[in-house]
Every structure is written in structure tokens, then in C-alpha cells.
Motif scaffolding. Structure first.
Motif, PDB file in Angstrom:
ATOM      1  N   GLN A 100       0.834  -1.199   0.000  1.00 15.17           N
ATOM      2  CA  GLN A 100       0.000   0.000   0.000  1.00 15.17           C
ATOM      3  C   GLN A 100       0.867   1.246   0.000  1.00 15.17           C
ATOM      4  OE1 GLN A 100      -2.394   1.506   3.466  1.00 15.17           O
ATOM      5  NE2 GLN A 100      -4.120   1.041   2.132  1.00 15.17           N
ATOM      6  N   ALA A 101       0.490   2.202  -0.831  1.00 12.41           N
ATOM      7  CA  ALA A 101       1.161   3.497  -0.872  1.00 12.41           C
ATOM      8  C   ALA A 101       0.129   4.589  -0.629  1.00 12.41           C
ATOM      9  CB  ALA A 101       1.859   3.707  -2.210  1.00 12.41           C
ATOM     10  N   MET A 102       0.490   5.554   0.207  1.00 12.86           N
ATOM     11  CA  MET A 102      -0.350   6.712   0.441  1.00 12.86           C
ATOM     12  C   MET A 102       0.148   7.857  -0.421  1.00 12.86           C
ATOM     13  SD  MET A 102      -0.587   4.540   3.001  1.00 12.86           S
ATOM     14  CE  MET A 102       0.782   4.818   4.105  1.00 12.86           C
ATOM     15  N   LEU A 103      -0.727   8.365  -1.286  1.00 11.23           N
ATOM     16  CA  LEU A 103      -0.392   9.479  -2.170  1.00 11.23           C
ATOM     17  C   LEU A 103      -1.090  10.731  -1.663  1.00 11.23           C
ATOM     18  CD1 LEU A 103       0.468   7.046  -3.882  1.00 11.23           C
ATOM     19  CD2 LEU A 103      -0.488   8.205  -5.890  1.00 11.23           C
ATOM     20  N   HIS A 104      -0.304  11.742  -1.331  1.00 11.51           N
ATOM     21  CA  HIS A 104      -0.834  13.004  -0.825  1.00 11.51           C
ATOM     22  C   HIS A 104      -0.608  14.072  -1.896  1.00 11.51           C
ATOM     23  CE1 HIS A 104      -0.923  11.031   3.130  1.00 11.51           C
ATOM     24  NE2 HIS A 104       0.250  10.544   2.791  1.00 11.51           N
ATOM     25  N   LEU A 105      -1.647  14.358  -2.665  1.00  5.45           N
ATOM     26  CA  LEU A 105      -1.552  15.282  -3.790  1.00  5.45           C
ATOM     27  C   LEU A 105      -2.468  16.472  -3.516  1.00  5.45           C
ATOM     28  CD1 LEU A 105      -1.757  12.681  -6.700  1.00  5.45           C
ATOM     29  CD2 LEU A 105       0.226  13.356  -5.338  1.00  5.45           C
ATOM     30  N   THR A 106      -1.898  17.645  -3.376  1.00  5.49           N
ATOM     31  CA  THR A 106      -2.672  18.780  -2.861  1.00  5.49           C
ATOM     32  C   THR A 106      -2.810  19.938  -3.833  1.00  5.49           C
ATOM     33  OG1 THR A 106      -0.663  19.697  -1.850  1.00  5.49           O
ATOM     34  CG2 THR A 106      -2.021  18.239  -0.484  1.00  5.49           C
ATOM     35  N   THR A 107      -2.166  19.886  -4.990  1.00  3.99           N
ATOM     36  CA  THR A 107      -2.216  21.028  -5.886  1.00  3.99           C
ATOM     37  C   THR A 107      -3.636  21.287  -6.379  1.00  3.99           C
ATOM     38  OG1 THR A 107      -1.277  22.027  -7.869  1.00  3.99           O
ATOM     39  CG2 THR A 107      -1.764  19.689  -7.972  1.00  3.99           C
ATOM     40  N   ARG A 130       0.014  -2.294  -5.340  1.00  4.25           N
ATOM     41  CA  ARG A 130      -1.155  -2.143  -6.194  1.00  4.25           C
ATOM     42  C   ARG A 130      -2.371  -1.655  -5.397  1.00  4.25           C
ATOM     43  NH1 ARG A 130       2.433  -2.210  -9.023  1.00  4.25           N
ATOM     44  NH2 ARG A 130       2.750  -3.277 -11.013  1.00  4.25           N
ATOM     45  N   ASP A 131      -2.128  -1.208  -4.192  1.00  2.64           N
ATOM     46  CA  ASP A 131      -3.184  -0.684  -3.332  1.00  2.64           C
ATOM     47  C   ASP A 131      -2.818   0.760  -2.992  1.00  2.64           C
ATOM     48  OD1 ASP A 131      -5.044  -0.071  -1.368  1.00  2.64           O
ATOM     49  OD2 ASP A 131      -4.914  -2.013  -0.390  1.00  2.64           O
ATOM     50  N   ILE A 132      -3.653   1.716  -3.405  1.00  2.00           N
ATOM     51  CA  ILE A 132      -3.353   3.134  -3.267  1.00  2.00           C
ATOM     52  C   ILE A 132      -4.363   3.803  -2.348  1.00  2.00           C
ATOM     53  CG2 ILE A 132      -3.186   5.350  -4.486  1.00  2.00           C
ATOM     54  CD1 ILE A 132      -0.907   3.460  -5.109  1.00  2.00           C
ATOM     55  N   HIS A 133      -3.842   4.583  -1.398  1.00  2.00           N
ATOM     56  CA  HIS A 133      -4.687   5.468  -0.584  1.00  2.00           C
ATOM     57  C   HIS A 133      -4.447   6.879  -1.092  1.00  2.00           C
ATOM     58  CE1 HIS A 133      -6.417   6.548   3.614  1.00  2.00           C
ATOM     59  NE2 HIS A 133      -6.624   7.522   2.761  1.00  2.00           N
ATOM     60  N   LEU A 134      -5.433   7.427  -1.793  1.00  4.00           N
ATOM     61  CA  LEU A 134      -5.296   8.728  -2.441  1.00  4.00           C
ATOM     62  C   LEU A 134      -5.974   9.806  -1.607  1.00  4.00           C
ATOM     63  CD1 LEU A 134      -4.485  10.502  -4.840  1.00  4.00           C
ATOM     64  CD2 LEU A 134      -6.625   9.812  -5.969  1.00  4.00           C
ATOM     65  N   SER A 135      -5.162  10.695  -1.061  1.00  9.81           N
ATOM     66  CA  SER A 135      -5.662  11.863  -0.339  1.00  9.81           C
ATOM     67  C   SER A 135      -5.311  13.079  -1.178  1.00  9.81           C
ATOM     68  CB  SER A 135      -5.014  11.947   1.049  1.00  9.81           C
ATOM     69  OG  SER A 135      -5.447  13.099   1.746  1.00  9.81           O
ATOM     70  N   ALA A 136      -6.318  13.731  -1.758  1.00 13.86           N
ATOM     71  CA  ALA A 136      -6.015  14.704  -2.796  1.00 13.86           C
ATOM     72  C   ALA A 136      -7.077  15.788  -2.901  1.00 13.86           C
ATOM     73  CB  ALA A 136      -5.890  13.991  -4.146  1.00 13.86           C
ATOM     74  N   SER A 137      -6.675  16.873  -3.547  1.00 15.46           N
ATOM     75  CA  SER A 137      -7.636  17.890  -3.949  1.00 15.46           C
ATOM     76  C   SER A 137      -8.468  17.313  -5.097  1.00 15.46           C
ATOM     77  CB  SER A 137      -6.915  19.151  -4.408  1.00 15.46           C
ATOM     78  OG  SER A 137      -6.150  18.879  -5.580  1.00 15.46           O
ATOM     79  N   VAL A 138      -9.597  17.941  -5.382  1.00 16.98           N
ATOM     80  CA  VAL A 138     -10.446  17.470  -6.468  1.00 16.98           C
ATOM     81  C   VAL A 138      -9.687  17.481  -7.785  1.00 16.98           C
ATOM     82  CG1 VAL A 138     -12.479  18.023  -7.855  1.00 16.98           C
ATOM     83  CG2 VAL A 138     -12.611  18.101  -5.362  1.00 16.98           C
ATOM     84  N   VAL A 139      -8.930  18.554  -8.035  1.00 17.32           N
ATOM     85  CA  VAL A 139      -8.181  18.676  -9.294  1.00 17.32           C
ATOM     86  C   VAL A 139      -7.147  17.560  -9.408  1.00 17.32           C
ATOM     87  CG1 VAL A 139      -6.565  20.116 -10.602  1.00 17.32           C
ATOM     88  CG2 VAL A 139      -8.541  21.159  -9.476  1.00 17.32           C
ATOM     89  N   ALA A 140      -6.394  17.336  -8.341  1.00 18.11           N
ATOM     90  CA  ALA A 140      -5.359  16.299  -8.369  1.00 18.11           C
ATOM     91  C   ALA A 140      -5.974  14.910  -8.505  1.00 18.11           C
ATOM     92  CB  ALA A 140      -4.506  16.383  -7.104  1.00 18.11           C
ATOM     93  N   ALA A 141      -7.069  14.655  -7.802  1.00 18.98           N
ATOM     94  CA  ALA A 141      -7.723  13.348  -7.884  1.00 18.98           C
ATOM     95  C   ALA A 141      -8.237  13.076  -9.292  1.00 18.98           C
ATOM     96  CB  ALA A 141      -8.859  13.268  -6.879  1.00 18.98           C
ATOM     97  N   ARG A 142      -8.842  14.090  -9.921  1.00 22.28           N
ATOM     98  CA  ARG A 142      -9.371  13.904 -11.265  1.00 22.28           C
ATOM     99  C   ARG A 142      -8.250  13.558 -12.247  1.00 22.28           C
ATOM    100  NH1 ARG A 142     -11.607  18.402 -11.817  1.00 22.28           N
ATOM    101  NH2 ARG A 142     -13.767  17.815 -11.374  1.00 22.28           N
ATOM    102  N   ASN A 143      -7.136  14.262 -12.141  1.00 22.64           N
ATOM    103  CA  ASN A 143      -6.018  13.997 -13.043  1.00 22.64           C
ATOM    104  C   ASN A 143      -5.455  12.609 -12.845  1.00 22.64           C
ATOM    105  OD1 ASN A 143      -4.773  16.367 -14.837  1.00 22.64           O
ATOM    106  ND2 ASN A 143      -5.778  17.286 -13.061  1.00 22.64           N
ATOM    107  N   LEU A 144      -5.290  12.183 -11.595  1.00 22.47           N
ATOM    108  CA  LEU A 144      -4.726  10.856 -11.352  1.00 22.47           C
ATOM    109  C   LEU A 144      -5.672   9.757 -11.811  1.00 22.47           C
ATOM    110  CD1 LEU A 144      -2.552   9.634  -8.507  1.00 22.47           C
ATOM    111  CD2 LEU A 144      -4.622   8.345  -8.997  1.00 22.47           C
ATOM    112  N   LEU A 145      -6.972   9.906 -11.528  1.00 19.89           N
ATOM    113  CA  LEU A 145      -7.932   8.846 -11.849  1.00 19.89           C
ATOM    114  C   LEU A 145      -8.183   8.714 -13.343  1.00 19.89           C
ATOM    115  CD1 LEU A 145     -10.438   9.430  -8.920  1.00 19.89           C
ATOM    116  CD2 LEU A 145      -8.945   7.453  -9.242  1.00 19.89           C
TER     117      LEU A 145
END
Length: 397
Positions: A100-107, A130-145
Motif C-alpha cells: 500500500q502506498a499513500m499518495l498526498h496530492l494537494t495542488t 497495487r493498493d493506493i490510498h489517495l488523499s487529494a484535492s479534487v483537481v489532483a484526484a481527477r487527473n490521477l484517476l
């Protein structure tokens, strides 16, 4: 402490990273570890590979869990994991290695979010995670997903800061056909549940968690009518209405479910009565009710009437008291239990004595009674009992 340091040999590590879904490279590495005097590390890899194939319905599941806890006392995270900006790694390995990896994307700038989301590619390229914990802004989450690499994910926990886009909407266009486990750790509404139900990328989903929403009957019906609902094996719900719980218990969609975790509701005192009357969860083996006030009489009715072959029962902060403990101790249906957790329930020496003297709890492998007023008398009842020959772990703190 065994002192495990999971820093694999470079050659084996490359093969494991290149084949994250295949146990064979891991087991080959375990054989190599045995040949080089690292038996504990080898055991952990083999144990976790086997554990990943089992459910709480198996007695071996609990035997392996107990041994895993012993091995992990000395576990140290692999120091070869890449240092990437905004990324940290879960401390608990799976199948022998970090999973598991925690991704902290805040831009919040679209131009920056695209580059920031590329970190997902690096995690997947350089690790078996292959297990991701995504903590992100809406913009960052949309781009990653929207990245094509999302199809390689097996697990996703999504925690998105409040914005104009909803979690269900963010997932709508993501390629998540490889996803087996999804947890929404963001505020969601009925529209989000509907989006999940209609999402064709979730057809392989086996585990679902919704942690920040009081689920009503309409939302529950949408969830239960989803084409992927019959595949669900694990369901975690935080907050739900009595009508939603009734819909769940009456549904025929969850026949594969073996683990049900319910938490944080104060409006469903008849929870156990609803469950005990249900005939729609034939494979349920693990039941958890946390921070849900329960009437000791309903505990007694549940213990005597339910049709489940329960192997794991976790009742935390439910107000059982001694009457609830006695009801469990007196019921023959508890003889199938292998793991019993009764933390913070106001159980005194009287209730502990009933548990210790019960002729039905001899199959227990793990017993947790933390944060109860056991006193010396209660501890003495446990130590003097002859009914705990199969007990592997006892937690009192």
C-alpha cells in the motif's frame, strides 16, 4: 522481536516488481531465504501468500493470523522502496512485501496536477504496490484517476477535499477494471452511491467501504441492485438508518458476503434482531458492530437465533455489560467462534467469569477484552479456566 528486515536481494526484487500478481517469484525468493539462514522472512512470505487465499470461514485463517502477528513484531519496511514526493508506504506488508502506498496530492492548479499525478506511474513501475490510498484535492484526484495506469490498481481508498466534484463522479470515467477493493473516505451522497452502482469499471469489486455517510434505504437499494453486488465478499458501512439495515438483511444480492463491518449509528437498537432474522447472508463468517448501542436482551436473542456459522465476532463499545457477556457464554451457537473481541463494554469480573466457564467457547483462538473493568478477580477467572486450550492470543490492554 524476530527482527525481520524485508530488504530483498536486487535480482529477486526486480522479478517481484515485474510480476506483482504472481506468487511464484515471492515463493522462489522464500526458498532462497531458507537456504541463506533467513527462515522467519521466508515463513512470513509463504504465510501471507496463503493467508491472502483464505477467508474467516477457515480455521487456518486464524492460525495464520496469530503467527503473522508474532512475525510482524520485528518487521521493518523495505528500505529500497523509492523516495517519491508526496508518497509514503503502509507499514503492514501483504504477501511478504509492501502493498500500500499513500499518495498526498494537494495542488489545485490543473497544469501542476497533471505532472503531480505522474507519481502513480513511478509507484507502479518501481514497486509491487497495487493498493493506493489517495488523499487529494479534487483537481489532483481527477487527473490521477484519468491515467491509464489505474487499470493496474487492485485497491483504492479515496479521500478527496470538498469541492464541486463528487467522489462518485470522479470515479465515473476511471478505468478500474482491475479494482477489487474500494473505500470512499470522503463525504458522499445518494448520487455517489448511484454512480457507483452504475459504474461498469467496478464489475470485479469484492470489497466496499463507505466511511462518511449515513446510508438510507434508497441509497442501500441502489447499492444492493448494482451488478457487482453479488461478488462482494467484504462490506464496511459507517452510519446507516434502520430502514437501510432492513433492506440489507432482506436482500438476496449479498450471498457471497463473508465479512460485514458496521459502525457509528445510534438509531438501530434492533440491529442484531434484524440480522438474526435474515436468511440472505448464508456465507457470513465475520461480523463487527462498533459504537452501536445494543440491548443485552437483543444480544441474547441473536446468540440463540442466528443462522450464521460465525467464526469472528467483534462488538466494540456496544454497552453489552455482564448480561451481554453471559448471553454469549450461554449460547451453543458461539461454539463456532474463533475470534471474539469485546472491547469497552463495561464487562466486570462477573461477565468474565461467565466467558471463562462457558463450555461453548473452547474453540476461541483469539480473545480481546481490552478496556473493560476486569480487575484481579476477572484475570484470575481467565487464568484458572480449563476451557481455553486452543487460545493463541489474549489481549487485555
Amino acid at each position: 522481536s524476530i527482527g525481520l528486515t524485508m530488504k530483498p536481494h536486487p535480482g529477486f526484487w526486480q522479478d517481484i516488481v515485474a510480476n506483482p500478481d504472481d506468487d511464484t517469484p515471492r515463493l522462489i525468493y522464500a526458498d532462497w531465504l531458507d537456504d541463506h539462514d533467513e527462515p522467519e522472512q521466508a515463513e512470513l512470505i509463504r504465510l501471507q501468500c496463503e493467508l491472502a487465499t483464505l477467508t474467516p470461514a477457515s480455521d487456518r485463517y486464524f492460525q495464520l493470523q496469530a503467527r503473522e502477528s508474532e512475525l510482524l513484531l520485528g518487521y521493518t519496511l523495505n528500505s529500497d522502496l523509492p523516495l517519491l514526493r508526496g508518497v509514503s508506504y503502509g507499514e503492514h506488508p501483504a504477501r511478504g512485501f509492501a502493498n500500500q502506498a499513500m499518495l498526498h496530492l494537494t495542488t489545485v492548479q490543473s497544469s501542476q496536477a497533471f505532472a503531480e499525478a505522474e507519481v502513480l506511474s513511478e509507484v507502479l513501475r518501481q514497486t509491487p504496490v497495487r493498493d493506493i490510498h489517495l488523499s487529494a484535492s479534487v483537481v489532483a484526484a481527477r487527473n490521477l484517476l484519468q491515467r491509464p495506469e489505474c487499470k493496474e490498481l487492485h485497491g483504492l481508498t479515496l479521500s478527496v477535499s470538498q469541492g464541486q466534484s463528487r467522489p462518485g463522479e470522479l470515479l465515473r470515467d476511471a478505468d478500474l477494471l482491475g479494482l477489487r477493493s474500494l473505500t470512499l473516505d470522503s463525504r458522499v451522497g445518494e448520487a455517489d452511491i448511484q454512480d457507483l452502482a452504475n459504474n461498469p469499471s467496478l464489475l470485479n469489486l469484492e470489497s466496499l467501504g463507505i466511511t462518511r455517510y449515513g446510508i438510507g434505504r434508497k441509497a442501500m437499494r441502489s447499492l444492493l441492485d448494482a451488478p457487482w453486488a453479488p461478488r462482494l465478499r467484504r462490506l464496511r458501512l459507517y452510519g446507516f438508518t434502520p430502514t437501510a439495515m432492513r433492506a440489507l438483511c432482506e436482500s438476496r444480492s449479498l450471498s457471497s458476503l463473508h465479512t460485514l463491518f458496521l459502525s457509528d449509528t445510534f438509531r438501530c437498537p434492533d440491529l442484531l434482531d434484524l440480522l438474526s432474522a435474515s436468511r440472505s447472508l448464508p456465507n457470513l463468517a465475520s461480523l463487527s458492530a462498533h459504537r452501536i448501542p445494543l440491548d443485552p436482551l437483543s444480544v441474547r436473542r441473536f446468540a440463540t437465533r442466528h443462522a450464521f456459522d460465525l467464526r469472528e465476532l467483534s462488538l466494540w463499545k456496544c454497552g453489552l455489560g455482564d448480561e451481554g457477556a453471559e448471553a454469549l457464554a450461554e449460547s451453543e451457537s458461539t461454539s463456532s467462534l474463533r475470534h471474539l473481541l469485546l472491547c469497552t463494554n463495561g464487562i466486570s469480573p462477573r461477565g468474565v467469569a461467565a466467558l471463562a466457564q462457558s463450555p461453548h467457547l473452547g474453540g476461541i483462538r483469539e480473545l480481546t477484552l481490552s478496556y473493560n473493568p476486569l480487575c484481579t478477580e476477572g484475570l484470575q477467572s481467565l487464568s484458572e479456566s480449563s476451557n481455553w486450550s486452543n487460545l493463541l492470543q489474549l489481549r487485555l490492554l
